[in-house]
Write a protein that holds these residues in place. Sequence first.
Motif, PDB file in Angstrom:
ATOM      1  N   SER A   1       0.824  -1.214   0.000  1.00 17.10           N
ATOM      2  CA  SER A   1       0.000   0.000   0.000  1.00 17.10           C
ATOM      3  C   SER A   1       0.854   1.258   0.000  1.00 17.10           C
ATOM      4  O   SER A   1       1.731   1.423   0.851  1.00 17.10           O
ATOM      5  CB  SER A   1      -0.911   0.007   1.233  1.00 17.10           C
ATOM      6  N   ALA A   2       0.562   2.170  -0.922  1.00 22.65           N
ATOM      7  CA  ALA A   2       1.287   3.440  -0.999  1.00 22.65           C
ATOM      8  C   ALA A   2       1.016   4.305   0.230  1.00 22.65           C
ATOM      9  O   ALA A   2       1.936   4.900   0.796  1.00 22.65           O
ATOM     10  CB  ALA A   2       0.900   4.195  -2.267  1.00 22.65           C
ATOM     11  N   ASN A   3      -0.240   4.360   0.647  1.00 13.87           N
ATOM     12  CA  ASN A   3      -0.580   5.189   1.807  1.00 13.87           C
ATOM     13  C   ASN A   3       0.036   4.635   3.088  1.00 13.87           C
ATOM     14  O   ASN A   3       0.520   5.393   3.939  1.00 13.87           O
ATOM     15  CB  ASN A   3      -2.096   5.302   1.965  1.00 13.87           C
ATOM     16  N   TRP A   4       0.011   3.316   3.240  1.00 13.87           N
ATOM     17  CA  TRP A   4       0.660   2.693   4.399  1.00 13.87           C
ATOM     18  C   TRP A   4       2.127   3.079   4.443  1.00 13.87           C
ATOM     19  O   TRP A   4       2.656   3.450   5.489  1.00 13.87           O
ATOM     20  CB  TRP A   4       0.507   1.170   4.316  1.00 13.87           C
ATOM     21  N   TRP A   5       2.789   2.989   3.310  1.00 12.83           N
ATOM     22  CA  TRP A   5       4.222   3.304   3.235  1.00 12.83           C
ATOM     23  C   TRP A   5       4.462   4.781   3.530  1.00 12.83           C
ATOM     24  O   TRP A   5       5.352   5.118   4.322  1.00 12.83           O
ATOM     25  CB  TRP A   5       4.769   2.951   1.852  1.00 12.83           C
ATOM     26  N   ASN A   6       3.681   5.667   2.900  1.00 12.16           N
ATOM     27  CA  ASN A   6       3.861   7.105   3.102  1.00 12.16           C
ATOM     28  C   ASN A   6       3.727   7.487   4.572  1.00 12.16           C
ATOM     29  O   ASN A   6       4.587   8.181   5.131  1.00 12.16           O
ATOM     30  CB  ASN A   6       2.822   7.898   2.293  1.00 12.16           C
ATOM     31  N   HIS A   7       2.640   7.047   5.186  1.00 10.19           N
ATOM     32  CA  HIS A   7       2.361   7.450   6.559  1.00 10.19           C
ATOM     33  C   HIS A   7       3.402   6.904   7.530  1.00 10.19           C
ATOM     34  O   HIS A   7       3.691   7.522   8.553  1.00 10.19           O
ATOM     35  CB  HIS A   7       0.968   6.981   6.973  1.00 10.19           C
ATOM     36  N   ARG A   8       3.966   5.765   7.208  1.00 11.39           N
ATOM     37  CA  ARG A   8       4.980   5.156   8.068  1.00 11.39           C
ATOM     38  C   ARG A   8       6.373   5.727   7.799  1.00 11.39           C
ATOM     39  O   ARG A   8       7.088   6.130   8.720  1.00 11.39           O
ATOM     40  CB  ARG A   8       4.985   3.635   7.849  1.00 11.39           C
ATOM     41  N   HIS A   9       6.741   5.789   6.537  1.00 12.78           N
ATOM     42  CA  HIS A   9       8.126   6.120   6.178  1.00 12.78           C
ATOM     43  C   HIS A   9       8.470   7.584   6.428  1.00 12.78           C
ATOM     44  O   HIS A   9       9.602   7.903   6.821  1.00 12.78           O
ATOM     45  CB  HIS A   9       8.371   5.772   4.713  1.00 12.78           C
ATOM     46  N   PHE A  10       7.526   8.485   6.217  1.00 12.92           N
ATOM     47  CA  PHE A  10       7.829   9.898   6.430  1.00 12.92           C
ATOM     48  C   PHE A  10       8.028  10.221   7.909  1.00 12.92           C
ATOM     49  O   PHE A  10       8.750  11.165   8.248  1.00 12.92           O
ATOM     50  CB  PHE A  10       6.746  10.789   5.817  1.00 12.92           C
ATOM     51  N   GLN A  11       7.403   9.447   8.783  1.00 12.91           N
ATOM     52  CA  GLN A  11       7.673   9.616  10.212  1.00 12.91           C
ATOM     53  C   GLN A  11       9.133   9.283  10.513  1.00 12.91           C
ATOM     54  O   GLN A  11       9.803   9.976  11.293  1.00 12.91           O
ATOM     55  CB  GLN A  11       6.778   8.696  11.036  1.00 12.91           C
ATOM     56  N   HIS A  12       9.600   8.210   9.877  1.00 13.32           N
ATOM     57  CA  HIS A  12      10.998   7.796  10.056  1.00 13.32           C
ATOM     58  C   HIS A  12      11.941   8.911   9.612  1.00 13.32           C
ATOM     59  O   HIS A  12      12.935   9.200  10.291  1.00 13.32           O
ATOM     60  CB  HIS A  12      11.260   6.527   9.252  1.00 13.32           C
ATOM     61  N   HIS A  13      11.626   9.565   8.494  1.00 13.83           N
ATOM     62  CA  HIS A  13      12.496  10.631   7.997  1.00 13.83           C
ATOM     63  C   HIS A  13      12.403  11.886   8.865  1.00 13.83           C
ATOM     64  O   HIS A  13      13.398  12.589   9.046  1.00 13.83           O
ATOM     65  CB  HIS A  13      12.123  10.985   6.554  1.00 13.83           C
ATOM     66  N   ALA A  14      11.211  12.167   9.372  1.00 11.02           N
ATOM     67  CA  ALA A  14      11.008  13.382  10.159  1.00 11.02           C
ATOM     68  C   ALA A  14      11.733  13.329  11.497  1.00 11.02           C
ATOM     69  O   ALA A  14      12.305  14.327  11.952  1.00 11.02           O
ATOM     70  CB  ALA A  14       9.516  13.619  10.383  1.00 11.02           C
ATOM     71  N   LYS A  15      11.707  12.161  12.129  1.00  6.94           N
ATOM     72  CA  LYS A  15      12.336  11.992  13.441  1.00  6.94           C
ATOM     73  C   LYS A  15      13.052  10.645  13.503  1.00  6.94           C
ATOM     74  O   LYS A  15      12.672   9.749  14.258  1.00  6.94           O
ATOM     75  CB  LYS A  15      11.276  12.066  14.550  1.00  6.94           C
ATOM     76  N   PRO A  16      14.130  10.458  12.748  1.00  2.00           N
ATOM     77  CA  PRO A  16      14.794   9.152  12.708  1.00  2.00           C
ATOM     78  C   PRO A  16      15.361   8.727  14.054  1.00  2.00           C
ATOM     79  O   PRO A  16      15.914   9.545  14.797  1.00  2.00           O
ATOM     80  CB  PRO A  16      15.924   9.374  11.681  1.00  2.00           C
ATOM     81  N   ASN A  17      15.169   7.445  14.365  1.00  3.74           N
ATOM     82  CA  ASN A  17      15.714   6.849  15.591  1.00  3.74           C
ATOM     83  C   ASN A  17      15.244   7.550  16.868  1.00  3.74           C
ATOM     84  O   ASN A  17      15.955   7.558  17.869  1.00  3.74           O
ATOM     85  CB  ASN A  17      17.253   6.829  15.544  1.00  3.74           C
ATOM     86  N   THR A  18      14.037   8.135  16.803  1.00  2.00           N
ATOM     87  CA  THR A  18      13.472   8.813  17.971  1.00  2.00           C
ATOM     88  C   THR A  18      12.328   7.972  18.534  1.00  2.00           C
ATOM     89  O   THR A  18      11.358   7.692  17.823  1.00  2.00           O
ATOM     90  CB  THR A  18      12.942  10.214  17.597  1.00  2.00           C
ATOM     91  N   PHE A  19      12.455   7.575  19.782  1.00  9.09           N
ATOM     92  CA  PHE A  19      11.423   6.753  20.404  1.00  9.09           C
ATOM     93  C   PHE A  19      10.062   7.447  20.355  1.00  9.09           C
ATOM     94  O   PHE A  19       9.967   8.662  20.529  1.00  9.09           O
ATOM     95  CB  PHE A  19      11.783   6.438  21.859  1.00  9.09           C
ATOM     96  N   MET A  20       9.024   6.682  20.097  1.00 13.53           N
ATOM     97  CA  MET A  20       7.641   7.129  20.039  1.00 13.53           C
ATOM     98  C   MET A  20       7.314   7.932  18.771  1.00 13.53           C
ATOM     99  O   MET A  20       6.169   8.305  18.565  1.00 13.53           O
ATOM    100  CB  MET A  20       7.259   7.979  21.269  1.00 13.53           C
TER     101      MET A  20
ATOM    102  N   ILE B   1      11.761   1.924  14.674  1.00 13.85           N
ATOM    103  CA  ILE B   1      12.437   1.399  15.868  1.00 13.85           C
ATOM    104  C   ILE B   1      11.420   0.936  16.908  1.00 13.85           C
ATOM    105  O   ILE B   1      11.782   0.703  18.073  1.00 13.85           O
ATOM    106  CB  ILE B   1      13.410   2.427  16.481  1.00 13.85           C
ATOM    107  N   TYR B   2      10.163   0.796  16.489  1.00 12.85           N
ATOM    108  CA  TYR B   2       9.145   0.241  17.387  1.00 12.85           C
ATOM    109  C   TYR B   2       9.241  -1.267  17.288  1.00 12.85           C
ATOM    110  O   TYR B   2       8.827  -1.874  16.301  1.00 12.85           O
ATOM    111  CB  TYR B   2       7.768   0.739  16.979  1.00 12.85           C
ATOM    112  N   MET B   3       9.792  -1.906  18.293  1.00  9.31           N
ATOM    113  CA  MET B   3      10.177  -3.312  18.224  1.00  9.31           C
ATOM    114  C   MET B   3       9.247  -4.271  18.978  1.00  9.31           C
ATOM    115  O   MET B   3       9.596  -5.426  19.199  1.00  9.31           O
ATOM    116  CB  MET B   3      11.612  -3.487  18.737  1.00  9.31           C
ATOM    117  N   LEU B   4       8.079  -3.777  19.412  1.00 13.87           N
ATOM    118  CA  LEU B   4       7.080  -4.638  20.075  1.00 13.87           C
ATOM    119  C   LEU B   4       7.671  -5.372  21.278  1.00 13.87           C
ATOM    120  O   LEU B   4       7.289  -6.502  21.587  1.00 13.87           O
ATOM    121  CB  LEU B   4       6.514  -5.653  19.077  1.00 13.87           C
ATOM    122  N   ASP B   5       8.633  -4.744  21.950  1.00 11.71           N
ATOM    123  CA  ASP B   5       9.305  -5.322  23.123  1.00 11.71           C
ATOM    124  C   ASP B   5      10.110  -6.581  22.801  1.00 11.71           C
ATOM    125  O   ASP B   5      10.503  -7.321  23.705  1.00 11.71           O
ATOM    126  CB  ASP B   5       8.295  -5.643  24.236  1.00 11.71           C
TER     127      ASP B   5
END
Length: 425
Positions: free
Chosen positions: A206-225, A230-234
């Motif tokens: 899904s393009a929308n799934w990817w967009n909504h997920r991946h841009f968060q990674h770019h906006a705040k890379p390696n930032t918890f929450m 980096i959300y590893m489900l414990d």
Amino acid sequence: MSGQTDRETVSEKTGGVYTWEQVQSHTSKNDQWLVIDRKVYNITKWAKRHPGGFRVISHYAGEDASEPFSAFHPDPKFVQKFLKPLLIGELAETEPSQDRSKNATIMQDFKALRAQVKKQGLFDARPSFFLLHLGHILLLEVLAYLILLQWGTGWTLTLLCSVMLATAQAQAGWLQHDFGHLSVFKKSKWNHIVHKFVIGHLKGASANWWNHRHFQHHAKPNTFMKDPDIYMLDIFVLGKTQPVEYGMKKIKTMPYNHQHKYFFFVAPPLLIPVFYNFNIMKTMISRRDWVDLSWAMTFYLRYFYCYVPLYGVFGSIAFYLFIRFLESHWFVWMTQMSHLPMEIDHEKQQDWLTMQLQTTCNVEQSFFNDWLSGHLNFQIEHHLFPTMPRHNYYLAAPQVQQLCEKHGIPYQMKTMWQGLVDVVK
């Protein structure tokens, strides 16, 4: 407090001026402001309609979002028509342009660098590059099918064609990444259309799934929450602070002292065939994203139409999962070597250059490394300029290095082997 709220209400209606303290008080889910080029915007209602998803824009609530705004939007003038109704005022003249601990000099120098590489034409794509890339993906897909159709489905040919199809899927993953970042066509509309074809029809995602997920990674890379990558489900604990926090809270979901061992049996083999497959389908259905679901269904219809006659229903499902199993190893190692060994921590509100350089590193360039990683061996340049076509990263890299040297910011370059070893470390 009541007096401050009244003043904000009046000034919001009249387009008044605000302090950083006032802006930073609007960070809740139902009350969000941010600043772009000293202009103050109320994004509370707009966040839910934001094309990149509400989370990525909400991550900058109460902050100066000028740098990520420039990074993510190749046509700022087009976006202005959406920003105008959200404008409620500007920063007071006595307020600095940057907030918190962001370095004004670094921000100014990076802005100049961005203008410089843009003037050099490094944001202009070569259509032939992406056409050839698409061509080699389609060639691998067709060849694999014809080999099995012509010479049968013995173990040797099945293994060979699994590798070919996994290669096609991995390379299609890099290609959809290009269109998703709006780095191929000058008009965003065409990037979005082709993105849906590549990620939907060629990959079943899904393009929308990817967009909504991946841009968060770019906006705040390696930032918890804030960075979903980096959300590893414990299952794993990352960085230097999370293990300490888990120890203090006595969280013992997994034997974390052995995570470097069970990593090999969990992340590389299962991320795509299990977690991503489930998560993508769940997201499309729960959000009623029928357009993306329709695109994804064309992939599955094509796949099973081709391979059920050769392997049967259960055999074709097993064949598909094995291809995803191979692709998943490729994807995990190539993407994590540039992020997982880097700084992973809570929000620090840093300037764009500092934040990206602390959380990303590069892997040495070669034709093979470029192809294998989809040019994400230039992860630093990609994170600094996400809309830049990947074939130009190597031209921007020396200029980025010079800027980092000027400000004493470490610019990490590794060999491919060292990058992979550091993931385990």
